[in-house]
Write a protein that holds these residues in place. Structure first.
Motif, PDB file in Angstrom:
ATOM      1  N   SER A 139      41.508  40.873  45.695  1.00  0.00           N
ATOM      2  CA  SER A 139      41.771  42.151  45.040  1.00  0.00           C
ATOM      3  C   SER A 139      40.458  42.917  44.792  1.00  0.00           C
ATOM      4  CB  SER A 139      42.529  41.855  43.743  1.00  0.00           C
ATOM      5  OG  SER A 139      42.423  42.909  42.870  1.00  0.00           O
ATOM      6  N   SER A 183      39.144  44.281  48.054  1.00  0.00           N
ATOM      7  CA  SER A 183      39.958  45.411  48.526  1.00  0.00           C
ATOM      8  C   SER A 183      39.666  46.685  47.739  1.00  0.00           C
ATOM      9  CB  SER A 183      41.452  45.108  48.375  1.00  0.00           C
ATOM     10  OG  SER A 183      41.739  43.873  48.915  1.00  0.00           O
ATOM     11  N   GLN A 184      39.198  46.527  46.499  1.00  0.00           N
ATOM     12  CA  GLN A 184      38.892  47.706  45.673  1.00  0.00           C
ATOM     13  C   GLN A 184      37.450  48.186  45.853  1.00  0.00           C
ATOM     14  OE1 GLN A 184      40.162  47.187  41.433  1.00  0.00           O
ATOM     15  NE2 GLN A 184      41.169  45.387  42.266  1.00  0.00           N
ATOM     16  N   GLU A 208      43.064  35.070  44.866  1.00  0.00           N
ATOM     17  CA  GLU A 208      43.764  36.365  44.810  1.00  0.00           C
ATOM     18  C   GLU A 208      42.898  37.425  44.130  1.00  0.00           C
ATOM     19  OE1 GLU A 208      48.227  34.368  44.617  1.00  0.00           O
ATOM     20  OE2 GLU A 208      47.390  35.276  42.817  1.00  0.00           O
ATOM     21  N   LEU A 209      42.206  37.013  43.063  1.00  0.00           N
ATOM     22  CA  LEU A 209      41.345  37.974  42.361  1.00  0.00           C
ATOM     23  C   LEU A 209      40.184  38.399  43.261  1.00  0.00           C
ATOM     24  CD1 LEU A 209      41.327  36.316  38.824  1.00  0.00           C
ATOM     25  CD2 LEU A 209      42.407  38.485  39.454  1.00  0.00           C
TER      26      LEU A 209
END
Ligand code: SF4
Length: 264
Positions: A107, A110-111, A103-104
């Motif tokens: 994330s 995506s950033q 998940e990290l």
């Protein structure tokens, strides 16, 4: 000779959980049950599961129907999508610590960070995390001569393989500091790994020789052996008692024993 056991050794939470899920799934008995790869990196434990009818597969193309259990290492998202599209039932036993790392990674990707996964490129957990991390993500193996060559961005997000040694992670991060203008680091080394590594190291410093039990293909077990050798301790990594050689114990007074997270 006195024998000492490392305070923390053997099956970790994630592996125990995956095995429990596998046995429960086999018991329910809805069609053939498979694991995506060996459920854990321990050949003897995998044989026990096979006796219960749970067989490892190398790829989804090996099967046409049934249930596939995702092991604690997790998988890239494309494997989940493929199973779904082919009507194969998925039971997800991905360790929650690995899920968090996935998940990290997602994330960070995506950033707009170029995600760097520090670990072994050929390890299934690393491949799974990489699959969540976006197109520009790379794996930096801590054994790489010059990790800088693989980085194309100065905005970098870093994730660790959950079983990585902390000092290897630190060494890659100090290299990345030389090239990044923005560096976001998540220490995703799991606590079960850290506890096993610390207690193994403490024990290795107190004894004459160390026996490390666990699959030769298990990354975390191999790291425990690596740690013992790093403090100059005579160390033998074995999978079964048959490999023990009485000659190893001559002139030894204190024996230390530890076991990887995938060792029953
Ligand atoms: S070593 Fe840590 S991350 Fe890996 S399965 Fe065990 S608890 Fe989960």
């Amino acid at each position: 000779m006195k024998v000492f056991l490392a305070e923390y050794s053997g099956f970790c939470f994630g592996v125990k959980r995956a095995i429990k899920i596998a046995f429960q799934t086999a018991k329910r008995g809805h069609g053939p049950v498979y694991t995506y790869g060996s459920l854990i990196h321990n050949p003897q434990a995998v044989q026990e599961l096979e006796k219960k009818g749970v067989k490892p597969i190398r790829s989804l193309s090996d099967i046409h129907k049934g249930t596939v259990i995702i092991r604690s290492h997790g998988v890239p998202p494309k494997i989940m999508s493929e199973a779904k599209s082919r009507g194969i039932t998925v039971v997800d036993a991905t360790c929650p610590f690995v899920r968090k790392a996935q998940e990290l990674a997602f994330s960070l990707g995506s950033q707009g960070y170029q995600v760097v996964v520090v670990g072994e490129a050929d390890h299934p957990e690393v491949k799974g995390i990489l699959g969540h991390a976006g197109d520009r993500a790379v794996v930096l193996d801590y054994r790489d001569n010059d990790p800088r060559l693989r980085i194309t961005s100065r905005k970098i997000g870093v994730i660790a393989q959950t079983t990585l040694l902390l000092d290897k992670f630190q060494s890659v991060i100090s290299t990345l500091l030389e090239i990044a203008t923005e560096l976001k680091i998540y220490n995703t080394i799991c606590s079960a790994t850290t506890l096993r590594q610390e207690s193994t190291l403490n024990l290795a410093e107190e004894v004459d020789l160390m026996i490390v039990l666990g699959g030769k293909n298990s990354a975390n077990t191999s790291r425990l052996a690596e740690l013992c050798r790093s403090v100059g301790k005579r160390t033998y990594h074995i999978e079964t008692p048959k490999e023990l050689d009485p000659a190893w114990f001559r002139n030894s007074h204190k024996l230390g024993i530890t076991a990887g997270a995938s060792t029953p």
